[in-house]
Design an enzyme around this catalytic site. Structure first.
Site, PDB file in Angstrom:
ATOM      1  N   ARG A 328       0.825  -1.033  -0.062  1.00 50.82           N
ATOM      2  CA  ARG A 328      -0.157   0.090  -0.013  1.00 50.82           C
ATOM      3  C   ARG A 328       0.717   1.252  -0.038  1.00 50.82           C
ATOM      4  O   ARG A 328       1.861   1.318   0.765  1.00 50.82           O
ATOM      5  CB  ARG A 328      -0.964  -0.073   1.157  1.00 50.82           C
ATOM      6  CG  ARG A 328      -2.308   0.590   0.888  1.00 50.82           C
ATOM      7  CD  ARG A 328      -3.249   0.494   2.116  1.00 50.82           C
ATOM      8  NE  ARG A 328      -3.615  -0.820   2.271  1.00 50.82           N
ATOM      9  CZ  ARG A 328      -4.474  -1.222   3.108  1.00 50.82           C
ATOM     10  NH1 ARG A 328      -5.054  -0.400   4.072  1.00 50.82           N
ATOM     11  NH2 ARG A 328      -4.761  -2.471   3.406  1.00 50.82           N
ATOM     12  N   LYS A 426      -3.722  -6.362  -2.605  1.00 44.75           N
ATOM     13  CA  LYS A 426      -3.987  -7.562  -1.924  1.00 44.75           C
ATOM     14  C   LYS A 426      -3.815  -8.692  -2.710  1.00 44.75           C
ATOM     15  O   LYS A 426      -4.402  -8.915  -3.652  1.00 44.75           O
ATOM     16  CB  LYS A 426      -5.368  -7.575  -1.319  1.00 44.75           C
ATOM     17  CG  LYS A 426      -5.502  -6.491  -0.303  1.00 44.75           C
ATOM     18  CD  LYS A 426      -6.872  -6.290   0.276  1.00 44.75           C
ATOM     19  CE  LYS A 426      -6.872  -5.194   1.249  1.00 44.75           C
ATOM     20  NZ  LYS A 426      -8.411  -4.991   2.053  1.00 44.75           N
ATOM     21  N   HIS A 639     -13.693  -7.014   9.771  1.00 40.37           N
ATOM     22  CA  HIS A 639     -13.558  -7.984   8.874  1.00 40.37           C
ATOM     23  C   HIS A 639     -14.128  -9.196   9.427  1.00 40.37           C
ATOM     24  O   HIS A 639     -13.668  -9.714  10.746  1.00 40.37           O
ATOM     25  CB  HIS A 639     -11.838  -8.276   8.798  1.00 40.37           C
ATOM     26  CG  HIS A 639     -11.189  -7.343   7.810  1.00 40.37           C
ATOM     27  ND1 HIS A 639     -11.286  -7.527   6.606  1.00 40.37           N
ATOM     28  CD2 HIS A 639     -10.934  -6.058   8.209  1.00 40.37           C
ATOM     29  CE1 HIS A 639     -10.402  -6.243   5.962  1.00 40.37           C
ATOM     30  NE2 HIS A 639     -10.101  -5.424   7.046  1.00 40.37           N
TER      31      HIS A 639
END
Length: 773
Positions: A328, A426, A639
């Site tokens: 990222r 990801k 999550h």
């Protein structure tokens, strides 16, 4: 001279008919053979399945008898006069020793104080399984048993209230060798081409046969009485009958076909006198004439110029973008299409080493997304990998694509919940979400030029699998009654498909900020921040909805608010999900991260599960799930990972569907159900800019210097300190340069005390640290 038309006599007609009889007889004969073959196969399979069911039932009886015998030993042992006398005197150690004195295959025995405080204090070393059995025995007020993991391997654990008269003295707990349950199973008949196992949750305690049938074994399982154990069996799917017919009708139809074949054969053998008429035959070239024909001209040869590819120009790449569980960075600073191409090339090189050819690629709605995808695909193709581009979709749809399209490998180009100028990757390779050293290895490959260059570029194809994703969820989840929900996607990529899924399962959906806009003009797409839920709460109340659902920027996290305006934190939602999953999978492992409430593990234990705390991070949680065979996991950030009925990846949209399924199946209102979940007083996630932009170094210094009197310290991820009435946590964010803190307690006074304990020691280390508490 005129030609006379030939006459067709009856013998010619018969001849033509006889010619038709033979192929018709052959076809009917083949049909009869097929019917007979499928009929016999069905009969053989039915007998085999009956034998397997009988073996399963017999095995279940053996285990049930063993369980009953162990429960009787516990009851008789506690009733012994010597044990009763030791309990009466308060000598629990002596009582435990006397209880296990004559117990065959006993591994250990103890009697725990009834408050179980000592047992909780020794977690996780003492084992969650033992505590779960003790909690169940205390709650049910009778002998309970389950198989628990120990250092010596799985053992049968039994717990029972230890009483003198009606007075509860403690909880008796023993562990017995697992062979006491399984020793009789090998004597049952073994059936060819099948699988049979004794299971607790998703763990096989004993198994035999072809493991290819493991995944379907639960379909024909039986649950043992008052037990978490199941005897399961699996075999190949029953053969399909011809035209959907069962064995007997198939056999009857086969004999009918054979009868017709016999009649046609007899007719074809009837003698005939045939007249033949001459036929003109066109002349054809002879062999010598054909040989004399000129060969076709040779195709012109193409001149192919092979150029040696120029060495790639040096590219500067920031090591800081390679994080703990994904990649990222800030677009235009640490991330651009050239960097994306290098990352794609590195991923493709790893795929080449693992023998993987195809990869799914998708992106979220950020403005930089298409440029990042183009660069990524370019790098993947350089490594000779074939790319399936599924376009702009939430991250869980990309994960789904790896399963649905059978690649096992995918990359989601997403900045998740970070600001709009961020983007990232990801990555899943061969079913494993990359994290830690695997992420670092991609960086090393790039700087060391260990990149595989294929002789030919890989291919690129485009696919739209959003309809398949909606269909897969809607065939798994359907609501028992209609619920009205407001969905706030925060202008993230879940705004299109999220409402579609919830409508497909039977919900009435009102949309809020569901237009995909990479600028995020209304609020930041992060449902873990309470201020991002204000508009959703207002909309739920104005529309009279049952619930509010919020998704993050790439759709892998879930936030929930009630009609009363309460934000239901993810750790409380995990309590609801765990209770539901454990109804069908007793004893299953439930993984949660270090930021979750201290009331969660006891709730999981009381629901019959095995709680396990682990590090924060989607890839780290998924790795721990694979390691432990967990059925469910969740993080405080929202999550949720369902392995039961789903694929085990984090999916906010699927989690929302499962939540609505639970709420719609109950007679109470969603507000009442969610309000009843255990809660205390807690803070949301508190994020503080890290000194010098380095949260990891600061947390390590704090961990070494901090002293917390009366608290139990855990260093799984940062520093978590638990007291009997609450806990506090500080950890380093792996996605942004901030310190993450959270505090949770039974009441306001305890919360203030814990906050002050952390505050004072943080300021000792960094006096100018700006703390919002």
């Amino acid at each position: 001279m005129s030609k006379t038309k030939p006459k067709i006599g009856s013998d010619a007609v018969m001849k033509y008919a006889q010619k038709a009889f033979l192929p018709l007889a052959v076809l009917l004969g083949l049909l009869a053979g097929w019917l007979m073959w499928t009929s016999i196969a069905q009969i053989i399979d039915s007998n085999r399945r009956s034998d397997l069911q009988a073996a399963r039932d017999m095995a279940g009886q053996f285990v049930q008898q063993a369980l009953n015998q162990q429960s009787k030993r516990m009851k008789d042992g506690l009733a012994q006069p010597a044990v009763q006398a030791a309990l009466e005197s308060g000598d629990l150690a002596l009582a435990a020793k006397l209880l296990g004195a004559a117990w065959p295959q006993l591994q250990s025995s103890t009697i725990l104080p009834p408050d179980l405080n000592d047992a909780y204090a020794r977690l996780p070393k003492s084992g969650f399984g033992r505590l779960a059995v003790a909690e169940a025995a205390l709650f049910e007020n009778k002998t309970m048993h389950r198989v628990v993991p120990t250092a010596q391997g799985p053992q049968l654990g039994l717990a029972s209230p230890a009483r003198v008269g009606n007075r509860l003295i403690g909880i008796a707990y023993v562990e017995v060798a697992l062979s006491e349950l399984t020793s009789g199973l090998s004597t049952t008949a073994e059936v060819e081409d099948s699988y049979m196992a004794l299971r607790q949750g998703g763990v096989a305690l004993w198994e035999r046969g072809d493991k290819a049938y493991i995944d379907i074994a639960d379909r024909e399982g039986i649950t043992l009485t008052q037990s978490h154990l199941r005897m399961v069996m699996g075999a190949s799917e029953p053969p399909s009958g011809a035209f959907g017919l069962d064995a007997v009708p198939s056999l009857v139809l086969a004999f009918v076909c054979l009868g017709i074949v016999y009649v046609l054969w007899r007719l074809s053998r009837a003698p005939l006198q045939l007249r033949r008429t001459p036929e003109a035959v066109e002349s054809a070239p002879t062999l010598s004439e054909m040989a004399a024909l000129e060969p076709p001209p040779e195709a012109p040869k193409l001149a192919i110029e092979i150029k040696t590819p120029e060495p790639p120009p040096p590219v500067s790449i920031d090591a800081g973008i390679f994080r703990a569980y994904d990649i990222r960075g800030v677009v235009g600073k640490s991330l651009d299409p050239n960097v994306a191409s290098l990352i794609g090339h590195a991923v493709g090189s790893v795929m080449q080493e693992k023998g993987l050819q195809d990869i799914v690629v998708g992106r979220d709605g950020r403005l930089s997304g298409q440029a990042m995808v183009d660069g990524l695909i370019e790098g993947l193709r350089k490594a000779g990998r074939n790319v399936i581009d599924i376009g702009m979709v939430p991250t869980p749809v990309v994960y789904f694509g790896a399963y649905h399209l059978r690649t096992g490998t995918c990359v989601s180009v997403t900045g998740s919940h970070n600001p709009s100028d961020y983007n990232g990757f990801k990555i899943v390779i061969g079913g494993e979400t990359l994290s830690g050293d695997a992420i670092v290895d991609l960086y090393k490959r790039i700087v060391e030029r260990r990149l595989f260059a294929s002789n030919s570029y890989g291919t690129v194809t485009s696919r739209d699998i959003s309809g398949d994703y909606v269909y897969r969820i809607s065939t798994d989840v359907q609501l028992g009654r209609r619920l009205k929900v407001v969905v706030d996607a925060g202008n993230g990529v879940a705004g299109e498909i999220g409402p579609r899924v919830l409508e497909a399962i039977g919900a009435e959906v009102e949309e809020l900020y569901c237009e995909i806009d990479g600028n995020f003009p209304n609020h930041h797409p992060d449902p873990s921040e309470p201020h991002n839920l204000v508009d959703l709460i207002n909309m739920v109340q104005r529309r009279g909805a049952d619930l509010g659902i919020a998704f993050d920027g790439d759709g892998d996290r879930l936030g929930v608010v009630t009609r009363d305006g309460e934000n239901i934190y993810a750790d409380r939602l995990l309590m609801l999900f765990a209770a539901d999953v454990l109804e069908r999978n007793p004893g299953a492992v439930i993984v949660y991260d270090v930021k979750c409430t201290g009331r969660l593990p006891s709730h999981i234990l009381r629901s019959g599960g095995s709680p396990l705390m682990w590090k924060t991070g989607h890839s780290l949680i998924k790795a721990k799930m694979r390691e432990t065979g967990a059925e469910l996991a969740g993080e405080m950030s929202g999550h949720f990972f369902f392995a039961e009925r789903w694929y085990g990846f984090d999916d906010g949209i699927y989690a929302a569907a499962r939540l609505l399924e639970i709420l719609a199946s109950a007679s109470e209102s969603p507000d009442d159900i969610l309000r009843a979940l255990p809660k205390g007083v807690s803070t949301p996630e508190i994020k503080v800019p890290a000194p010098n932009g380095d949260p990891h170094t600061f947390v390590e210094r704090f961990r070494e210097a901090a002293q917390f009197e009366g608290g139990r310290l855990s260093t799984i991820d940062g520093l978590r300190v638990d007291w009997p009435d609450g806990w506090g946590l500080i950890r380093a964010s792996n996605t942004t340069p901030v310190l993450v803190m959270r505090f949770d307690a039974d009441d306001e006074a305890a919360l203030a005390r814990i906050e002050e304990a952390f505050r004072s020691q943080l300021l000792q280390l960094k006096p100018d640290l700006l703390l919002p508490f």
